[in-house]
Write a protein that holds these residues in place. Structure first.
Motif, mmCIF file in Angstrom:
data_model
loop_
_atom_site.group_PDB
_atom_site.id
_atom_site.type_symbol
_atom_site.label_atom_id
_atom_site.label_comp_id
_atom_site.label_asym_id
_atom_site.label_seq_id
_atom_site.Cartn_x
_atom_site.Cartn_y
_atom_site.Cartn_z
ATOM 1 N N UNK A 1 -1.969 4.004 -3.243
ATOM 2 C CA UNK A 1 -2.203 2.948 -5.176
ATOM 3 C C UNK A 1 -1.970 1.276 -4.120
ATOM 4 N N UNK A 2 -2.060 0.374 -5.195
ATOM 5 C CA UNK A 2 -1.912 -1.129 -4.710
ATOM 6 C C UNK A 2 -1.675 -1.567 -4.746
ATOM 7 N N UNK A 3 0.347 -2.068 -4.928
ATOM 8 C CA UNK A 3 0.777 -2.766 -6.520
ATOM 9 C C UNK A 3 -0.357 -4.680 -5.712
ATOM 10 N N UNK A 4 -0.487 -5.222 -7.037
ATOM 11 C CA UNK A 4 -1.041 -6.660 -6.039
ATOM 12 C C UNK A 4 0.210 -7.999 -6.666
ATOM 13 N N UNK A 5 1.083 -7.283 -7.261
ATOM 14 C CA UNK A 5 1.699 -8.309 -7.831
ATOM 15 C C UNK A 5 1.795 -10.436 -7.690
ATOM 16 N N UNK A 6 1.530 -9.933 -6.083
ATOM 17 C CA UNK A 6 1.579 -11.845 -5.322
ATOM 18 C C UNK A 6 0.479 -12.071 -6.171
ATOM 19 N N UNK A 7 -0.502 -11.153 -6.541
ATOM 20 C CA UNK A 7 -1.530 -12.301 -7.672
ATOM 21 C C UNK A 7 -2.093 -12.190 -9.023
ATOM 22 N N UNK B 1 0.543 -1.043 0.028
ATOM 23 C CA UNK B 1 0.279 0.162 0.126
ATOM 24 C C UNK B 1 0.670 1.438 0.275
ATOM 25 N N UNK B 2 0.585 2.073 -0.911
ATOM 26 C CA UNK B 2 1.691 3.555 -1.023
ATOM 27 C C UNK B 2 0.681 4.272 -0.549
ATOM 28 N N UNK B 3 1.162 4.989 0.106
ATOM 29 C CA UNK B 3 -0.231 6.197 0.550
ATOM 30 C C UNK B 3 0.504 7.959 0.691
ATOM 31 N N UNK B 4 -0.761 8.683 0.073
ATOM 32 C CA UNK B 4 -0.310 9.995 0.459
ATOM 33 C C UNK B 4 -1.481 10.821 1.304
ATOM 34 N N UNK B 5 -1.190 11.120 2.265
ATOM 35 C CA UNK B 5 -2.403 12.197 3.032
ATOM 36 C C UNK B 5 -2.165 13.519 3.310
ATOM 37 N N UNK B 6 -3.599 13.222 2.323
ATOM 38 C CA UNK B 6 -4.127 15.150 1.930
ATOM 39 C C UNK B 6 -4.475 15.823 2.853
ATOM 40 N N UNK B 7 -5.177 14.918 4.172
ATOM 41 C CA UNK B 7 -5.153 15.556 4.998
ATOM 42 C C UNK B 7 -5.630 14.384 6.088
ATOM 43 N N UNK B 8 -5.972 15.364 7.432
ATOM 44 C CA UNK B 8 -5.184 13.601 8.558
ATOM 45 C C UNK B 8 -6.889 12.793 8.234
ATOM 46 N N UNK B 9 -7.680 13.127 7.762
ATOM 47 C CA UNK B 9 -8.689 12.345 7.183
ATOM 48 C C UNK B 9 -8.859 11.455 5.607
ATOM 49 N N UNK B 10 -8.474 12.631 4.812
ATOM 50 C CA UNK B 10 -8.347 11.972 2.815
ATOM 51 C C UNK B 10 -7.133 11.283 2.929
ATOM 52 N N UNK B 11 -6.790 10.629 1.877
ATOM 53 C CA UNK B 11 -5.379 9.752 1.607
ATOM 54 C C UNK B 11 -5.732 9.238 0.159
ATOM 55 N N UNK B 12 -4.609 9.631 -0.411
ATOM 56 C CA UNK B 12 -4.623 9.253 -1.134
ATOM 57 C C UNK B 12 -3.865 7.762 -1.520
#
Length: 276
Positions: free
Chosen positions: A204-210, A191-202
């Motif tokens: 991305x989820x690489x799922x290479x295992x599957x 899980x790659x995450x960026x916090x725009x605010x304390x309650x709103x995140x963007x």
């Protein structure tokens, strides 16, 4: 075999993460479920069979079985609403018992899952270093307020929080290299995450295992991430919203309610749209 195709965590009538849903009187054998999942080609297909007062559930990606999948659970909730009407449905997974609630929300069908219990622990510097190298990131790209961690909410994930939305948008990696890394470490997604605010995140989820380069919406990792934010004492105010899939043209919206009890289940909800 009747396979419904439903996009979970949709953004209105667009976006979301497609899942296959198969509801039957009994589960097929594992080889048949794996074959169907590969044929459907979505990141996950969920298989459900009536079992007592609930449903026996298994999840398959095109290449492997996974212990828990959030977006396929939301898709299943939407399918059960279409079949039986609004309600709370008990689900028996391979390693946990959970519920999914399905309900009509105006013109849309919505669903909310209760995740398995959550837990988190710091990621080792060696693991983080290898993950950063996989994506071409540097240690300075990481957000020190949300340290790298191994998180669990029904499946295992590695969290890497980034300082900027631009760094998140630039995510790229070699699928086979990522698959070898994630399978060796027992990670379902990163899980790659960026916090725009304390309650709103963007995110991305690489799922290479599957065998999937990226998921446009990932309920399991959202539950695990929300549990981690609780463990950190992050000022989430009891809930977070996540925008995912935007960089791959499949904008998706996920909501997670975070109760105060450490390790407790996370409620992850969103709308779903029938693709057929």
């Amino acid at each position: 075999m009747d396979v419904l195709r439903i996009a979970a965590f949709s953004d209105g009538n667009k976006g979301g993460n497609p899942a296959g849903v198969v509801i039957g009187d009994a589960l097929p054998d594992a080889a048949e479920m794996q074959r169907v999942a590969a044929e459907v080609g979505f990141s996950e297909t969920v298989f459900a069979a009536s079992a007592g007062e609930g449903w026996r559930i298994r999840y398959f990606s095109p290449e492997s079985e996974v212990p828990f999948c959030g977006h396929a659970t939301i898709a299943l909730g939407a399918a059960l609403v279409r079949k039986f009407g609004n309600g709370v449905f008990k689900l028996v997974l391979n390693q946990a018992n959970i519920t999914v609630e399905g309900f009509c929300d105006g013109a849309h069908v919505a669903a909310a899952l209760q995740s398995p219990l959550t837990r988190s622990l710091p990621a080792s510097s060696e693991l983080v270093g290898e993950a950063l190298a996989l994506f071409g990131y540097q240690p300075g790209d990481l957000d020190p307020a949300i340290p790298p961690a191994l998180v669990h909410g029904g499946a295992d994930h590695l969290v890497l929080a980034l300082k900027s939305r631009q760094a998140l948008a630039a995510m790229a990696y070699d699928l086979r290299q990522g698959q070898a890394f994630m399978r060796r470490e027992g990670l379902v997604t990163i899980l790659l995450a960026f916090a725009e605010t304390p309650r709103l995140f963007h995110t991305r989820n690489p799922f290479a295992s599957g065998g999937v380069y990226e998921d446009p919406a990932t309920g399991a990792s959202t539950a695990a991430f929300a549990g981690y934010l609780r463990d950190l004492g992050w000022p989430h105010g009891g809930a977070i919203d996540i925008v995912q899939g935007e960089d791959m043209g499949m904008r998706s919206r996920l909501h997670a309610d975070i109760p105060p009890t450490p390790g407790s289940s996370i409620r992850v909800s969103g709308t779903a749209r029938l693709m057929d």
